[in-house]
Design an enzyme around this catalytic site. Structure first.
Site, PDB file in Angstrom:
ATOM      1  N   TYR A   1       0.821  -1.211   0.000  1.00  0.00           N
ATOM      2  CA  TYR A   1       0.000   0.000   0.000  1.00  0.00           C
ATOM      3  C   TYR A   1       0.856   1.263   0.000  1.00  0.00           C
ATOM      4  O   TYR A   1       0.418   2.315  -0.455  1.00  0.00           O
ATOM      5  CB  TYR A   1      -0.895   0.035   1.243  1.00  0.00           C
ATOM      6  CG  TYR A   1      -2.212  -0.647   1.091  1.00  0.00           C
ATOM      7  CD1 TYR A   1      -2.287  -2.000   0.798  1.00  0.00           C
ATOM      8  CD2 TYR A   1      -3.404   0.056   1.269  1.00  0.00           C
ATOM      9  CE1 TYR A   1      -3.505  -2.633   0.685  1.00  0.00           C
ATOM     10  CE2 TYR A   1      -4.624  -0.571   1.162  1.00  0.00           C
ATOM     11  CZ  TYR A   1      -4.673  -1.912   0.867  1.00  0.00           C
ATOM     12  OH  TYR A   1      -5.888  -2.536   0.755  1.00  0.00           O
TER      13      TYR A   1
ATOM     14  N   LYS B   1       3.016 -15.392   2.689  1.00  0.00           N
ATOM     15  CA  LYS B   1       3.171 -16.129   1.423  1.00  0.00           C
ATOM     16  C   LYS B   1       4.668 -16.404   1.280  1.00  0.00           C
ATOM     17  O   LYS B   1       5.310 -16.028   0.282  1.00  0.00           O
ATOM     18  CB  LYS B   1       2.617 -15.266   0.269  1.00  0.00           C
ATOM     19  CG  LYS B   1       2.561 -15.971  -1.071  1.00  0.00           C
ATOM     20  CD  LYS B   1       1.509 -17.063  -1.173  1.00  0.00           C
ATOM     21  CE  LYS B   1       1.635 -17.818  -2.481  1.00  0.00           C
ATOM     22  NZ  LYS B   1       0.745 -19.009  -2.539  1.00  0.00           N
TER      23      LYS B   1
ATOM     24  N   ASP C   1      -3.146 -18.189   0.741  1.00  0.00           N
ATOM     25  CA  ASP C   1      -4.157 -18.873  -0.082  1.00  0.00           C
ATOM     26  C   ASP C   1      -4.859 -19.959   0.735  1.00  0.00           C
ATOM     27  O   ASP C   1      -6.084 -20.108   0.694  1.00  0.00           O
ATOM     28  CB  ASP C   1      -3.547 -19.445  -1.373  1.00  0.00           C
ATOM     29  CG  ASP C   1      -2.259 -20.212  -1.159  1.00  0.00           C
ATOM     30  OD1 ASP C   1      -1.703 -20.189  -0.036  1.00  0.00           O
ATOM     31  OD2 ASP C   1      -1.783 -20.863  -2.120  1.00  0.00           O
TER      32      ASP C   1
ATOM     33  N   ASP D   1      -6.373  -6.869   4.255  1.00  0.00           N
ATOM     34  CA  ASP D   1      -7.493  -6.213   3.576  1.00  0.00           C
ATOM     35  C   ASP D   1      -8.434  -7.274   3.023  1.00  0.00           C
ATOM     36  O   ASP D   1      -9.651  -7.227   3.209  1.00  0.00           O
ATOM     37  CB  ASP D   1      -6.950  -5.339   2.434  1.00  0.00           C
ATOM     38  CG  ASP D   1      -8.059  -4.650   1.666  1.00  0.00           C
ATOM     39  OD1 ASP D   1      -8.975  -4.112   2.313  1.00  0.00           O
ATOM     40  OD2 ASP D   1      -8.020  -4.661   0.419  1.00  0.00           O
TER      41      ASP D   1
ATOM     42  N   ASP E   1     -12.253  -8.814   4.787  1.00  0.00           N
ATOM     43  CA  ASP E   1     -13.534  -8.778   4.069  1.00  0.00           C
ATOM     44  C   ASP E   1     -14.152 -10.167   4.015  1.00  0.00           C
ATOM     45  O   ASP E   1     -15.365 -10.338   4.178  1.00  0.00           O
ATOM     46  CB  ASP E   1     -13.340  -8.272   2.633  1.00  0.00           C
ATOM     47  CG  ASP E   1     -13.630  -6.786   2.507  1.00  0.00           C
ATOM     48  OD1 ASP E   1     -13.461  -6.076   3.515  1.00  0.00           O
ATOM     49  OD2 ASP E   1     -14.018  -6.335   1.411  1.00  0.00           O
TER      50      ASP E   1
HETATM   51  C1  IPM Z   1     -10.288  -1.056   4.054  1.00  0.00           C
HETATM   52  C2  IPM Z   1     -10.545  -0.460   2.707  1.00  0.00           C
HETATM   53  C3  IPM Z   1      -9.372   0.440   2.362  1.00  0.00           C
HETATM   54  C4  IPM Z   1      -8.142  -0.441   2.270  1.00  0.00           C
HETATM   55  C5  IPM Z   1      -9.553   1.277   1.087  1.00  0.00           C
HETATM   56  C6  IPM Z   1     -10.801   2.121   1.157  1.00  0.00           C
HETATM   57  C7  IPM Z   1      -8.348   2.135   0.804  1.00  0.00           C
HETATM   58  O1  IPM Z   1     -10.746  -1.445   1.761  1.00  0.00           O
HETATM   59  O2  IPM Z   1     -10.173  -0.284   5.028  1.00  0.00           O
HETATM   60  O3  IPM Z   1     -10.219  -2.271   4.150  1.00  0.00           O
HETATM   61  O4  IPM Z   1      -7.875  -1.031   1.218  1.00  0.00           O
HETATM   62  O5  IPM Z   1      -7.432  -0.532   3.261  1.00  0.00           O
HETATM   63 MG    MG Z   2     -10.852  -3.416   2.570  1.00  0.00          MG
END
Ligand code: IPM
Ligand code: MG
Length: 359
Positions: free
Chosen positions: A142, A191, A223, A247, A251
């Site tokens: 990032y 990884k 993975d 990230d 999710d």
């Molecule tokens: C998160 C989001 C952010 C990230 C984006 C909005 C930059 O997806 O906080 O997980 O990738 O970190």
């Molecule tokens: Mg995210």
């Protein structure tokens, strides 16, 4: 006690859910005799519209000089075509960097009352799961060098994944410490069968495990981790991982709880203000309709009370109130399971306030 809080409502449903959370906080202040002072600043699309940039200097300044930051969410379709450095996401990334928020804590747990919303089979979930993702937040791909160069194959774009020993150590320390407070099991995800940065990651984590003999440490390739989270989520307690892997995995984990509108997060620095925000995004499709679920933001406020202000009882009070409201069957539209009637953001907020008031 008295606390100064920077408020960044953001875009989409951000303002609605943050307003709810502030009402809850004010009530906690009244009940427990604290004073919360707010300073509202802009970031994201709303800041771009007003100032032509997603993260104005004033916002950084106010956040830096506060005891904590509460953020709603940023982003929306109308800003999608802006150049990279003007996009709303830049505000989040900039705040993380400016405030040194290297440790991102993302709990993913199954709420008892919402078990039926979990998309996994009951045999898999059993008595539920409770995972804490500890994601590195200011390093890796990032924030590594990136660019585009001309090559014989046309323009070639690159983003570099780099981690220093210092960066790995400080996030691993948080991972181990969180594991100590929980079930004493840490899974470090990397990884290292492919990436040099992951090999250093694994080496440093292994070296540090000597300081935490009580914590059972294991390593997992990312993975495989993505698979295991679905196959057997109960095997995880704390997951420690890099910015990009965190990230993605966070999710995935929020999805298997079935209630992304419920999950809070904390981003912490070595010193100074922590930032608290719901895991969900700005949900432009329902913005302004008054139907967003405020619970993730309210739980983020509970995390703030716990981690930044050391107010455990106050945090517990909020969590218990939410639990009661859910058990009584009250649902915003995103968490409806069995044809319950959908209530509005303000109604949900009032119900939680009533429960807090009752104690
Ligand atoms: C998160 C989001 C952010 C990230 C984006 C909005 C930059 O997806 O906080 O997980 O990738 O970190
Ligand atoms: Mg995210």
């Amino acid at each position: 006690m008295e606390f100064n809080i920077a408020i960044v409502k953001g875009d989409g449903i951000g303002p609605e859910v943050v307003s709810s959370a502030m009402e809850i906080l004010d009530l906690i202040g009244e009940k427990f005799n604290h004073k919360f002072n707010y300073r509202e600043v802009l970031a994201g699309g709303s800041a771009y519209d007003k100032y032509g940039e997603p993260l104005p200097a004033e916002t950084i300044d106010v956040c830096k000089n506060s005891d904590a930051v509460i953020l709603g969410a940023v982003g929306g379709n109308q800003w999608d075509d802006l150049p990279r450095d003007k996009r709303p996401e830049r505000a989040i990334l900039g705040l993380r960097k400016e405030l040194g928020l290297f440790a991102n804590l993302r709990p993913g747990m199954l709420f008892k009352a919402l078990e039926d919303a979990c998309p996994l089979k009951t045999e898999i979930v059993g008595e539920g799961f409770d995972i804490l993702v500890v994601r590195e937040l200011t390093g890796g791909i990032y924030f590594g060098e990136s660019g585009i160069k001309e090559t014989e194959n046309g323009p070639t774009a690159y983003d570099i994944e780099a981690y220093s020993e210092m960066e790995i150590k400080r996030i691993a320390k948080i991972g181990f410490e969180m594991a100590m407070k929980r079930d004493k099991h840490l899974t470090s995800v990397d990884k290292s069968n492919v990436l040099e940065s992951s090999r250093l990651w694994r080496r440093v984590v292994n070296e540090m495990s000597g300081n935490y003999p009580e914590v059972e440490l294991n390593h997992m390739y990312v993975d495989n981790a993505a698979m295991q989270v679905i196959k057997n989520p109960k095997q995880f307690d704390v997951i420690l991982t890099s910015n990009l892997f965190g990230d993605i995995l966070s999710d995935e984990i929020s999805m298997i709880t079935g209630s992304i509108g419920m999950l809070p997060s904390a981003s912490l620095a070595a010193s100074g203000a922590g930032l608290y925000e719901p895991i969900h995004g700005s949900a432009p499709d329902i913005a302004g309709k008054g139907i967003a679920n405020p619970i993730a933001t309210i739980l983020s406020v509970a995390m703030m009370l716990k981690f930044s202000f050391n107010l455990q009882e106050e945090a517990d009070t909020i969590e218990q109130a939410i639990d009661k409201v859910l058990k009584a069957g009250h649902r915003t539209s995103d968490i409806i399971i069995n044809n319950e009637k959908a209530i509005r953001t303000t109604e949900m907020t009032e119900l939680i306030k009533k429960e807090i008031d009752r104690r």
